[in-house]
Design a protein around this motif. Structure first.
Motif, PDB file in Angstrom:
ATOM      1  N   VAL A  44       3.718 -14.663 -12.946  1.00  0.00           N
ATOM      2  CA  VAL A  44       5.088 -14.110 -13.380  1.00  0.00           C
ATOM      3  C   VAL A  44       5.532 -14.448 -14.697  1.00  0.00           C
ATOM      4  O   VAL A  44       5.960 -13.877 -15.558  1.00  0.00           O
ATOM      5  CB  VAL A  44       5.991 -14.291 -12.200  1.00  0.00           C
ATOM      6  N   PHE A  45       5.523 -15.525 -15.033  1.00  0.00           N
ATOM      7  CA  PHE A  45       5.830 -16.293 -16.221  1.00  0.00           C
ATOM      8  C   PHE A  45       4.749 -15.778 -17.243  1.00  0.00           C
ATOM      9  O   PHE A  45       5.230 -15.333 -18.390  1.00  0.00           O
ATOM     10  CB  PHE A  45       5.470 -18.033 -16.194  1.00  0.00           C
ATOM     11  N   TRP A  46       3.525 -15.646 -17.167  1.00  0.00           N
ATOM     12  CA  TRP A  46       2.286 -15.351 -18.056  1.00  0.00           C
ATOM     13  C   TRP A  46       2.779 -13.850 -18.235  1.00  0.00           C
ATOM     14  O   TRP A  46       2.611 -13.273 -19.819  1.00  0.00           O
ATOM     15  CB  TRP A  46       1.102 -15.307 -17.614  1.00  0.00           C
ATOM     16  N   ALA A  47       3.064 -12.847 -17.416  1.00  0.00           N
ATOM     17  CA  ALA A  47       3.278 -11.465 -17.741  1.00  0.00           C
ATOM     18  C   ALA A  47       4.647 -11.193 -18.701  1.00  0.00           C
ATOM     19  O   ALA A  47       4.384 -10.665 -19.493  1.00  0.00           O
ATOM     20  CB  ALA A  47       3.111 -10.883 -16.388  1.00  0.00           C
ATOM     21  N   THR A  48       5.449 -11.781 -18.116  1.00  0.00           N
ATOM     22  CA  THR A  48       6.670 -11.714 -18.966  1.00  0.00           C
ATOM     23  C   THR A  48       6.683 -12.259 -20.293  1.00  0.00           C
ATOM     24  O   THR A  48       7.387 -11.838 -21.228  1.00  0.00           O
ATOM     25  CB  THR A  48       8.065 -12.501 -18.097  1.00  0.00           C
ATOM     26  N   GLN A  49       6.189 -13.518 -20.544  1.00  0.00           N
ATOM     27  CA  GLN A  49       6.004 -13.905 -21.972  1.00  0.00           C
ATOM     28  C   GLN A  49       5.048 -13.001 -22.890  1.00  0.00           C
ATOM     29  O   GLN A  49       5.533 -12.916 -23.985  1.00  0.00           O
ATOM     30  CB  GLN A  49       5.293 -15.532 -21.805  1.00  0.00           C
ATOM     31  N   ARG A  50       4.165 -12.307 -22.408  1.00  0.00           N
ATOM     32  CA  ARG A  50       3.279 -11.597 -22.998  1.00  0.00           C
ATOM     33  C   ARG A  50       4.073 -10.313 -23.324  1.00  0.00           C
ATOM     34  O   ARG A  50       3.916  -9.732 -24.413  1.00  0.00           O
ATOM     35  CB  ARG A  50       2.009 -10.983 -22.279  1.00  0.00           C
ATOM     36  N   ALA A  51       4.936  -9.733 -22.386  1.00  0.00           N
ATOM     37  CA  ALA A  51       5.653  -8.700 -22.722  1.00  0.00           C
ATOM     38  C   ALA A  51       6.464  -9.133 -23.648  1.00  0.00           C
ATOM     39  O   ALA A  51       6.999  -8.278 -24.608  1.00  0.00           O
ATOM     40  CB  ALA A  51       6.494  -8.221 -21.481  1.00  0.00           C
ATOM     41  N   LEU A  52       7.142 -10.224 -23.571  1.00  0.00           N
ATOM     42  CA  LEU A  52       8.225 -10.617 -24.823  1.00  0.00           C
ATOM     43  C   LEU A  52       7.494 -10.270 -26.141  1.00  0.00           C
ATOM     44  O   LEU A  52       8.023 -10.202 -27.188  1.00  0.00           O
ATOM     45  CB  LEU A  52       8.753 -12.092 -24.527  1.00  0.00           C
ATOM     46  N   GLY A  53       6.317 -11.209 -25.879  1.00  0.00           N
ATOM     47  CA  GLY A  53       5.492 -11.354 -27.589  1.00  0.00           C
ATOM     48  C   GLY A  53       5.045  -9.989 -27.852  1.00  0.00           C
ATOM     49  O   GLY A  53       5.093  -9.874 -29.249  1.00  0.00           O
ATOM     50  N   ALA A  54       4.939  -8.914 -27.043  1.00  0.00           N
ATOM     51  CA  ALA A  54       4.363  -7.765 -27.570  1.00  0.00           C
ATOM     52  C   ALA A  54       5.643  -6.988 -27.816  1.00  0.00           C
ATOM     53  O   ALA A  54       5.476  -5.797 -28.206  1.00  0.00           O
ATOM     54  CB  ALA A  54       3.422  -6.937 -26.438  1.00  0.00           C
ATOM     55  N   GLY A  55       7.007  -7.369 -27.584  1.00  0.00           N
ATOM     56  CA  GLY A  55       7.928  -6.630 -27.844  1.00  0.00           C
ATOM     57  C   GLY A  55       8.507  -5.492 -26.826  1.00  0.00           C
ATOM     58  O   GLY A  55       9.205  -4.612 -27.279  1.00  0.00           O
ATOM     59  N   LEU A  56       7.632  -5.768 -25.941  1.00  0.00           N
ATOM     60  CA  LEU A  56       8.273  -4.756 -24.694  1.00  0.00           C
ATOM     61  C   LEU A  56       9.436  -4.953 -24.000  1.00  0.00           C
ATOM     62  O   LEU A  56       9.888  -4.310 -23.485  1.00  0.00           O
ATOM     63  CB  LEU A  56       7.063  -4.559 -23.561  1.00  0.00           C
ATOM     64  N   ILE A  57       9.715  -6.169 -24.050  1.00  0.00           N
ATOM     65  CA  ILE A  57      10.825  -6.641 -23.664  1.00  0.00           C
ATOM     66  C   ILE A  57      11.998  -7.187 -24.871  1.00  0.00           C
ATOM     67  O   ILE A  57      11.373  -7.815 -25.503  1.00  0.00           O
ATOM     68  CB  ILE A  57      10.959  -7.959 -22.477  1.00  0.00           C
ATOM     69  N   ASP A  58      13.084  -7.253 -24.760  1.00  0.00           N
ATOM     70  CA  ASP A  58      13.872  -7.717 -26.161  1.00  0.00           C
ATOM     71  C   ASP A  58      14.099  -9.262 -26.087  1.00  0.00           C
ATOM     72  O   ASP A  58      13.832  -9.863 -24.924  1.00  0.00           O
ATOM     73  CB  ASP A  58      15.262  -7.048 -25.810  1.00  0.00           C
ATOM     74  N   VAL A  59      13.617  -9.641 -27.063  1.00  0.00           N
ATOM     75  CA  VAL A  59      13.391 -11.203 -27.273  1.00  0.00           C
ATOM     76  C   VAL A  59      14.755 -11.862 -27.002  1.00  0.00           C
ATOM     77  O   VAL A  59      14.799 -12.907 -26.519  1.00  0.00           O
ATOM     78  CB  VAL A  59      13.198 -11.601 -28.785  1.00  0.00           C
ATOM     79  N   SER A  60      15.986 -11.250 -27.176  1.00  0.00           N
ATOM     80  CA  SER A  60      17.081 -11.835 -26.652  1.00  0.00           C
ATOM     81  C   SER A  60      17.185 -11.783 -25.133  1.00  0.00           C
ATOM     82  O   SER A  60      18.078 -12.666 -24.540  1.00  0.00           O
ATOM     83  CB  SER A  60      18.329 -10.919 -27.022  1.00  0.00           C
ATOM     84  N   THR A  61      16.442 -11.131 -24.397  1.00  0.00           N
ATOM     85  CA  THR A  61      16.252 -11.419 -22.833  1.00  0.00           C
ATOM     86  C   THR A  61      15.451 -12.673 -22.508  1.00  0.00           C
ATOM     87  O   THR A  61      14.202 -12.627 -22.070  1.00  0.00           O
ATOM     88  CB  THR A  61      15.758 -10.255 -22.233  1.00  0.00           C
ATOM     89  N   SER A  62      16.037 -13.655 -22.983  1.00  0.00           N
ATOM     90  CA  SER A  62      15.224 -15.071 -22.412  1.00  0.00           C
ATOM     91  C   SER A  62      15.434 -15.547 -21.208  1.00  0.00           C
ATOM     92  O   SER A  62      14.490 -16.350 -20.634  1.00  0.00           O
ATOM     93  CB  SER A  62      16.129 -16.238 -23.266  1.00  0.00           C
ATOM     94  N   PHE A  63      16.227 -14.853 -20.512  1.00  0.00           N
ATOM     95  CA  PHE A  63      16.568 -14.908 -19.142  1.00  0.00           C
ATOM     96  C   PHE A  63      15.404 -14.116 -18.036  1.00  0.00           C
ATOM     97  O   PHE A  63      15.715 -13.191 -17.595  1.00  0.00           O
ATOM     98  CB  PHE A  63      17.599 -14.663 -18.377  1.00  0.00           C
ATOM     99  N   PHE A  64      14.013 -14.376 -18.350  1.00  0.00           N
ATOM    100  CA  PHE A  64      13.084 -13.443 -18.108  1.00  0.00           C
ATOM    101  C   PHE A  64      12.483 -13.630 -16.655  1.00  0.00           C
ATOM    102  O   PHE A  64      11.659 -13.093 -16.063  1.00  0.00           O
ATOM    103  CB  PHE A  64      11.951 -13.185 -19.058  1.00  0.00           C
ATOM    104  N   ILE A  65      12.767 -14.900 -16.009  1.00  0.00           N
ATOM    105  CA  ILE A  65      12.387 -15.239 -14.633  1.00  0.00           C
ATOM    106  C   ILE A  65      13.472 -15.983 -13.874  1.00  0.00           C
ATOM    107  O   ILE A  65      13.953 -16.662 -14.584  1.00  0.00           O
ATOM    108  CB  ILE A  65      10.986 -15.946 -14.487  1.00  0.00           C
ATOM    109  N   ILE A  66      13.558 -15.383 -12.809  1.00  0.00           N
ATOM    110  CA  ILE A  66      15.170 -16.020 -11.936  1.00  0.00           C
ATOM    111  C   ILE A  66      14.429 -16.748 -10.970  1.00  0.00           C
ATOM    112  O   ILE A  66      13.320 -16.883 -10.205  1.00  0.00           O
ATOM    113  CB  ILE A  66      15.713 -14.855 -11.437  1.00  0.00           C
ATOM    114  N   ALA A  67      15.280 -18.029 -10.696  1.00  0.00           N
ATOM    115  CA  ALA A  67      14.758 -19.131  -9.951  1.00  0.00           C
ATOM    116  C   ALA A  67      14.684 -18.841  -8.414  1.00  0.00           C
ATOM    117  O   ALA A  67      13.705 -19.600  -7.880  1.00  0.00           O
ATOM    118  CB  ALA A  67      15.968 -20.217  -9.945  1.00  0.00           C
TER     119      ALA A  67
END
Length: 334
Positions: A44-67
Protein backbone atom coordinates in the motif's frame (compact mmCIF):
# COMPACT_ATOMS: atom_id res chain seq x y z
CA UNK A 1 -3.57 -29.77 47.65
CA UNK A 2 -6.23 -27.31 48.75
CA UNK A 3 -3.88 -24.39 48.12
CA UNK A 4 -3.11 -25.62 44.61
CA UNK A 5 -6.81 -26.12 43.91
CA UNK A 6 -7.55 -22.58 45.12
CA UNK A 7 -4.83 -21.12 42.92
CA UNK A 8 -6.13 -23.12 39.96
CA UNK A 9 -9.66 -21.90 40.55
CA UNK A 10 -8.60 -18.25 40.79
CA UNK A 11 -6.44 -18.54 37.66
CA UNK A 12 -9.26 -20.20 35.73
CA UNK A 13 -11.80 -17.57 36.78
CA UNK A 14 -9.42 -14.71 35.99
CA UNK A 15 -8.70 -16.14 32.54
CA UNK A 16 -12.43 -16.47 31.89
CA UNK A 17 -13.18 -12.88 32.98
CA UNK A 18 -10.33 -11.51 30.86
CA UNK A 19 -11.47 -13.54 27.87
CA UNK A 20 -8.12 -15.27 27.40
CA UNK A 21 -8.64 -18.24 25.09
CA UNK A 22 -6.11 -20.86 24.09
CA UNK A 23 -4.78 -20.33 20.56
CA UNK A 24 -4.56 -23.59 18.62
CA UNK A 25 -2.96 -22.24 15.44
CA UNK A 26 0.45 -23.58 14.48
CA UNK A 27 3.63 -21.48 14.49
CA UNK A 28 3.62 -21.75 10.69
CA UNK A 29 0.19 -20.16 10.45
CA UNK A 30 1.12 -17.36 12.85
CA UNK A 31 4.25 -16.50 10.86
CA UNK A 32 2.34 -16.59 7.56
CA UNK A 33 -0.22 -14.17 8.99
CA UNK A 34 2.50 -11.78 10.14
CA UNK A 35 4.25 -11.94 6.77
CA UNK A 36 1.03 -11.29 4.87
CA UNK A 37 0.15 -8.26 7.00
CA UNK A 38 3.66 -6.81 6.57
CA UNK A 39 3.59 -7.30 2.78
CA UNK A 40 0.15 -5.71 2.52
CA UNK A 41 1.18 -2.50 4.27
CA UNK A 42 4.45 -2.33 2.29
CA UNK A 43 2.49 -2.70 -0.97
CA UNK A 44 0.00 0.00 0.00
CA UNK A 45 2.82 2.41 0.86
CA UNK A 46 4.80 1.57 -2.26
CA UNK A 47 1.86 1.86 -4.67
CA UNK A 48 0.61 5.16 -3.28
CA UNK A 49 4.11 6.65 -3.25
CA UNK A 50 4.58 5.63 -6.89
CA UNK A 51 1.25 7.24 -7.72
CA UNK A 52 2.34 10.42 -5.97
CA UNK A 53 5.64 10.44 -7.82
CA UNK A 54 3.95 9.88 -11.18
CA UNK A 55 1.49 12.69 -10.56
CA UNK A 56 -1.51 10.35 -10.51
CA UNK A 57 -2.34 11.68 -7.08
CA UNK A 58 -2.09 15.33 -6.13
CA UNK A 59 1.15 15.91 -4.18
CA UNK A 60 -0.88 17.89 -1.64
CA UNK A 61 -2.56 14.61 -0.70
CA UNK A 62 0.09 13.67 1.79
CA UNK A 63 -2.47 11.70 3.80
CA UNK A 64 -2.19 8.79 1.39
CA UNK A 65 -2.58 5.87 3.81
CA UNK A 66 -4.85 5.68 6.84
CA UNK A 67 -3.79 4.03 10.08
CA UNK A 68 -6.91 1.87 10.23
CA UNK A 69 -5.50 -0.17 7.33
CA UNK A 70 -3.10 -1.67 9.86
CA UNK A 71 -6.08 -3.05 11.77
CA UNK A 72 -7.60 -4.32 8.53
CA UNK A 73 -4.36 -6.14 7.77
CA UNK A 74 -4.68 -8.00 11.07
CA UNK A 75 -8.13 -9.26 10.12
CA UNK A 76 -7.39 -10.11 6.48
CA UNK A 77 -4.24 -12.09 7.24
CA UNK A 78 -4.67 -13.36 10.80
CA UNK A 79 -8.39 -14.17 10.52
CA UNK A 80 -8.96 -14.64 6.75
CA UNK A 81 -11.90 -16.99 7.35
CA UNK A 82 -13.76 -14.60 9.65
CA UNK A 83 -16.98 -12.82 8.76
CA UNK A 84 -15.42 -9.45 9.70
CA UNK A 85 -12.59 -9.99 7.20
CA UNK A 86 -14.56 -10.66 4.02
CA UNK A 87 -14.37 -8.28 1.00
CA UNK A 88 -17.75 -6.62 1.57
CA UNK A 89 -16.96 -6.07 5.25
CA UNK A 90 -13.61 -4.51 4.30
CA UNK A 91 -14.84 -2.25 1.49
CA UNK A 92 -18.26 -1.41 2.88
CA UNK A 93 -16.98 -0.91 6.41
CA UNK A 94 -14.31 1.60 5.40
CA UNK A 95 -16.26 3.48 2.72
CA UNK A 96 -19.50 3.85 4.66
CA UNK A 97 -17.69 4.79 7.86
CA UNK A 98 -15.61 7.40 6.02
CA UNK A 99 -18.73 8.88 4.45
CA UNK A 100 -20.49 9.12 7.81
CA UNK A 101 -17.40 10.69 9.37
CA UNK A 102 -17.20 13.34 6.64
CA UNK A 103 -20.89 14.19 6.99
CA UNK A 104 -20.56 14.51 10.77
CA UNK A 105 -17.58 16.84 10.35
CA UNK A 106 -19.55 18.99 7.94
CA UNK A 107 -22.75 19.19 9.99
CA UNK A 108 -21.55 19.15 13.61
CA UNK A 109 -19.35 22.03 14.76
CA UNK A 110 -18.35 20.50 18.11
CA UNK A 111 -15.55 18.06 17.29
CA UNK A 112 -16.02 15.88 20.37
CA UNK A 113 -19.70 15.39 19.61
CA UNK A 114 -18.95 14.89 15.91
CA UNK A 115 -16.42 12.16 16.73
CA UNK A 116 -18.88 10.28 18.93
CA UNK A 117 -21.74 10.53 16.45
CA UNK A 118 -19.45 9.46 13.60
CA UNK A 119 -18.26 6.29 15.29
CA UNK A 120 -21.70 5.42 16.66
CA UNK A 121 -23.31 6.09 13.28
CA UNK A 122 -20.67 3.98 11.55
CA UNK A 123 -21.36 1.06 13.87
CA UNK A 124 -25.10 1.29 13.24
CA UNK A 125 -24.67 1.59 9.49
CA UNK A 126 -22.27 -1.35 9.32
CA UNK A 127 -24.75 -3.43 11.32
CA UNK A 128 -27.68 -2.69 9.01
CA UNK A 129 -25.62 -2.99 5.81
CA UNK A 130 -24.04 -6.26 6.99
CA UNK A 131 -20.47 -5.04 6.65
CA UNK A 132 -19.20 -4.88 10.24
CA UNK A 133 -15.47 -4.22 10.07
CA UNK A 134 -13.94 -2.91 13.35
CA UNK A 135 -11.29 -0.74 11.62
CA UNK A 136 -14.19 1.16 10.05
CA UNK A 137 -14.73 2.87 13.39
CA UNK A 138 -11.18 4.21 13.22
CA UNK A 139 -11.79 5.40 9.65
CA UNK A 140 -14.89 7.35 10.74
CA UNK A 141 -12.89 8.90 13.57
CA UNK A 142 -10.07 9.84 11.18
CA UNK A 143 -12.52 11.68 8.94
CA UNK A 144 -13.48 13.87 11.92
CA UNK A 145 -10.12 14.32 13.66
CA UNK A 146 -7.65 13.96 10.78
CA UNK A 147 -6.87 17.67 10.62
CA UNK A 148 -6.50 20.09 7.72
CA UNK A 149 -5.03 17.45 5.39
CA UNK A 150 -8.24 15.45 5.56
CA UNK A 151 -10.56 18.46 5.72
CA UNK A 152 -9.09 19.94 2.52
CA UNK A 153 -9.85 16.76 0.64
CA UNK A 154 -13.53 16.91 1.46
CA UNK A 155 -15.44 14.04 -0.13
CA UNK A 156 -12.40 13.23 -2.27
CA UNK A 157 -11.20 11.54 0.93
CA UNK A 158 -13.47 8.65 -0.08
CA UNK A 159 -11.43 8.03 -3.22
CA UNK A 160 -7.94 8.90 -1.99
CA UNK A 161 -6.90 7.46 0.32
CA UNK A 162 -9.87 5.27 1.36
CA UNK A 163 -10.87 3.50 -1.86
CA UNK A 164 -7.29 3.21 -3.12
CA UNK A 165 -6.13 1.76 0.19
CA UNK A 166 -9.02 -0.71 0.26
CA UNK A 167 -8.43 -1.93 -3.29
CA UNK A 168 -4.70 -2.32 -2.71
CA UNK A 169 -4.94 -4.25 0.55
CA UNK A 170 -7.76 -6.39 -0.83
CA UNK A 171 -5.66 -7.26 -3.89
CA UNK A 172 -2.75 -8.32 -1.70
CA UNK A 173 -5.07 -10.38 0.52
CA UNK A 174 -6.52 -12.22 -2.49
CA UNK A 175 -3.09 -12.94 -3.98
CA UNK A 176 -1.26 -13.82 -0.78
CA UNK A 177 -3.93 -15.99 0.85
CA UNK A 178 -4.43 -17.74 -2.48
CA UNK A 179 -0.88 -19.12 -2.24
CA UNK A 180 -1.91 -21.38 0.66
CA UNK A 181 -4.68 -23.94 -0.01
CA UNK A 182 -5.90 -23.95 3.59
CA UNK A 183 -6.34 -20.15 3.73
CA UNK A 184 -9.73 -19.61 2.10
CA UNK A 185 -10.14 -15.96 1.08
CA UNK A 186 -12.77 -14.95 0.37
CA UNK A 187 -14.18 -17.78 2.44
CA UNK A 188 -16.83 -18.64 -0.19
CA UNK A 189 -14.09 -19.43 -2.70
CA UNK A 190 -12.84 -22.18 -0.41
CA UNK A 191 -16.32 -23.68 -0.19
CA UNK A 192 -16.68 -23.78 -3.97
CA UNK A 193 -13.40 -25.57 -4.62
CA UNK A 194 -13.48 -27.83 -1.57
CA UNK A 195 -14.41 -31.44 -2.41
CA UNK A 196 -17.70 -32.71 -1.04
CA UNK A 197 -17.30 -34.71 2.17
CA UNK A 198 -17.85 -38.36 1.32
CA UNK A 199 -18.81 -39.51 4.80
CA UNK A 200 -22.38 -40.76 5.03
CA UNK A 201 -24.58 -38.37 6.97
CA UNK A 202 -27.79 -40.39 7.09
CA UNK A 203 -28.75 -42.31 10.16
CA UNK A 204 -26.10 -40.80 12.41
CA UNK A 205 -26.55 -41.38 16.09
CA UNK A 206 -23.00 -40.66 17.26
CA UNK A 207 -22.92 -38.17 20.11
CA UNK A 208 -20.55 -35.23 19.63
CA UNK A 209 -18.28 -34.63 22.61
CA UNK A 210 -16.18 -31.75 23.92
CA UNK A 211 -13.03 -33.66 22.94
CA UNK A 212 -14.27 -33.99 19.33
CA UNK A 213 -14.71 -30.23 19.11
CA UNK A 214 -11.20 -29.70 20.48
CA UNK A 215 -9.78 -32.05 17.85
CA UNK A 216 -11.78 -30.35 15.07
CA UNK A 217 -10.55 -26.89 16.10
CA UNK A 218 -6.94 -28.11 16.02
CA UNK A 219 -7.58 -29.59 12.59
CA UNK A 220 -8.64 -26.15 11.31
CA UNK A 221 -5.19 -24.66 12.17
CA UNK A 222 -6.56 -21.14 12.03
CA UNK A 223 -7.62 -18.44 14.47
CA UNK A 224 -11.33 -19.14 14.79
CA UNK A 225 -13.55 -16.11 14.25
CA UNK A 226 -16.35 -18.31 13.10
CA UNK A 227 -19.24 -17.69 10.70
CA UNK A 228 -22.45 -19.71 10.58
CA UNK A 229 -21.07 -21.71 7.66
CA UNK A 230 -17.80 -22.21 9.44
CA UNK A 231 -19.58 -23.51 12.52
CA UNK A 232 -21.48 -26.00 10.36
CA UNK A 233 -18.22 -27.18 8.85
CA UNK A 234 -16.67 -27.49 12.29
CA UNK A 235 -19.66 -29.53 13.47
CA UNK A 236 -19.26 -31.82 10.47
CA UNK A 237 -15.60 -32.39 11.31
CA UNK A 238 -16.54 -33.09 14.91
CA UNK A 239 -19.14 -35.66 13.79
CA UNK A 240 -16.60 -37.44 11.60
CA UNK A 241 -14.12 -37.40 14.46
CA UNK A 242 -16.68 -38.89 16.85
CA UNK A 243 -17.58 -41.68 14.44
CA UNK A 244 -14.01 -42.88 14.08
CA UNK A 245 -13.03 -42.47 17.72
CA UNK A 246 -15.77 -44.11 19.80
CA UNK A 247 -14.04 -45.48 22.90
CA UNK A 248 -15.46 -46.75 26.19
CA UNK A 249 -13.38 -47.52 29.30
CA UNK A 250 -13.19 -51.20 30.19
CA UNK A 251 -11.62 -50.53 33.56
CA UNK A 252 -11.55 -47.63 35.99
CA UNK A 253 -7.93 -47.30 37.15
CA UNK A 254 -6.53 -45.02 39.85
CA UNK A 255 -4.47 -42.12 38.53
CA UNK A 256 -6.21 -41.97 35.15
CA UNK A 257 -8.64 -39.35 33.82
CA UNK A 258 -12.07 -39.88 32.32
CA UNK A 259 -14.62 -37.72 30.49
CA UNK A 260 -18.40 -37.98 30.44
CA UNK A 261 -18.31 -36.99 26.75
CA UNK A 262 -20.96 -34.28 27.04
CA UNK A 263 -20.95 -30.74 25.66
CA UNK A 264 -20.90 -27.25 27.14
CA UNK A 265 -21.70 -26.85 30.82
CA UNK A 266 -22.49 -30.56 31.23
CA UNK A 267 -19.01 -31.66 30.13
CA UNK A 268 -16.67 -32.80 32.87
CA UNK A 269 -13.31 -34.53 33.33
CA UNK A 270 -12.58 -36.50 36.49
CA UNK A 271 -9.36 -38.07 37.73
CA UNK A 272 -9.46 -41.16 39.95
CA UNK A 273 -7.14 -40.18 42.79
CA UNK A 274 -7.67 -43.21 45.03
CA UNK A 275 -9.61 -46.46 45.30
CA UNK A 276 -10.66 -48.79 48.09
CA UNK A 277 -9.22 -52.24 48.49
CA UNK A 278 -12.50 -53.67 49.74
CA UNK A 279 -14.06 -56.48 47.69
CA UNK A 280 -16.78 -55.58 45.17
CA UNK A 281 -19.49 -54.72 44.71
CA UNK A 282 -20.80 -52.81 47.73
CA UNK A 283 -17.43 -51.58 49.02
CA UNK A 284 -15.68 -51.15 45.65
CA UNK A 285 -15.43 -47.36 45.68
CA UNK A 286 -13.26 -44.74 43.99
CA UNK A 287 -12.30 -41.24 45.08
CA UNK A 288 -12.15 -38.72 42.25
CA UNK A 289 -11.29 -35.07 41.61
CA UNK A 290 -12.96 -32.96 38.92
CA UNK A 291 -10.17 -31.46 36.77
CA UNK A 292 -12.23 -29.57 34.18
CA UNK A 293 -15.79 -28.66 33.27
CA UNK A 294 -18.82 -28.90 35.53
CA UNK A 295 -17.83 -28.90 39.21
CA UNK A 296 -14.16 -28.19 38.49
CA UNK A 297 -11.83 -28.76 41.47
CA UNK A 298 -14.54 -30.61 43.44
CA UNK A 299 -13.87 -34.06 44.90
CA UNK A 300 -16.22 -36.97 45.40
CA UNK A 301 -16.58 -40.65 46.17
CA UNK A 302 -18.82 -43.25 44.53
CA UNK A 303 -19.04 -46.93 43.64
CA UNK A 304 -16.75 -48.02 40.83
CA UNK A 305 -19.74 -49.19 38.78
CA UNK A 306 -21.41 -45.79 39.18
CA UNK A 307 -18.22 -44.08 37.99
CA UNK A 308 -18.02 -46.43 35.00
CA UNK A 309 -21.60 -45.57 34.03
CA UNK A 310 -20.74 -41.87 34.23
CA UNK A 311 -17.48 -42.15 32.24
CA UNK A 312 -17.57 -42.49 28.48
CA UNK A 313 -13.85 -42.73 27.71
CA UNK A 314 -10.38 -42.13 29.09
CA UNK A 315 -8.69 -38.80 28.27
CA UNK A 316 -5.29 -37.14 28.60
CA UNK A 317 -4.30 -33.45 28.54
CA UNK A 318 -2.37 -32.47 25.38
CA UNK A 319 -1.48 -28.91 24.33
CA UNK A 320 -4.02 -27.51 26.78
CA UNK A 321 -6.91 -29.64 25.51
CA UNK A 322 -8.41 -32.88 26.75
CA UNK A 323 -8.05 -35.57 24.09
CA UNK A 324 -9.13 -39.20 24.00
CA UNK A 325 -6.32 -41.43 25.25
CA UNK A 326 -4.27 -42.93 22.45
CA UNK A 327 -5.01 -40.05 20.09
CA UNK A 328 -2.06 -37.80 19.28
CA UNK A 329 -2.29 -34.14 18.29
CA UNK A 330 -1.05 -35.08 14.81
CA UNK A 331 -3.92 -37.57 14.44
CA UNK A 332 -6.38 -34.90 15.49
CA UNK A 333 -4.99 -32.50 12.88
CA UNK A 334 -5.28 -34.96 9.99
Amino acid sequence: MKKNAWIGTVASELRAYLGIERNNTSHREKLISALGAALAIVCVFWATQRALGAGLIDVSTSFFIIASMGASAVLLFAVPHGALSQPWALAGGHMISALIGLICHKLIDHQTLAAGVAVGGAVAAMYYLRCIHPPGGATALTAVTGGDTVYQLGFDFLLVPILTNVLLILSVALAFNGLFPWRRYPVHLGRRIKPVVSAESSGRETEITQEDFAAAIQEQDSFVDITAEGLTELLELAKQHAERNVVHPREIIAGRCYSNGKLGRLWSVRQVVDESSEPPPTQDRVIYKVLAGEGAYDTGICLRDEFRQWARFEVTLKNGHWMKTGESVDEAQR
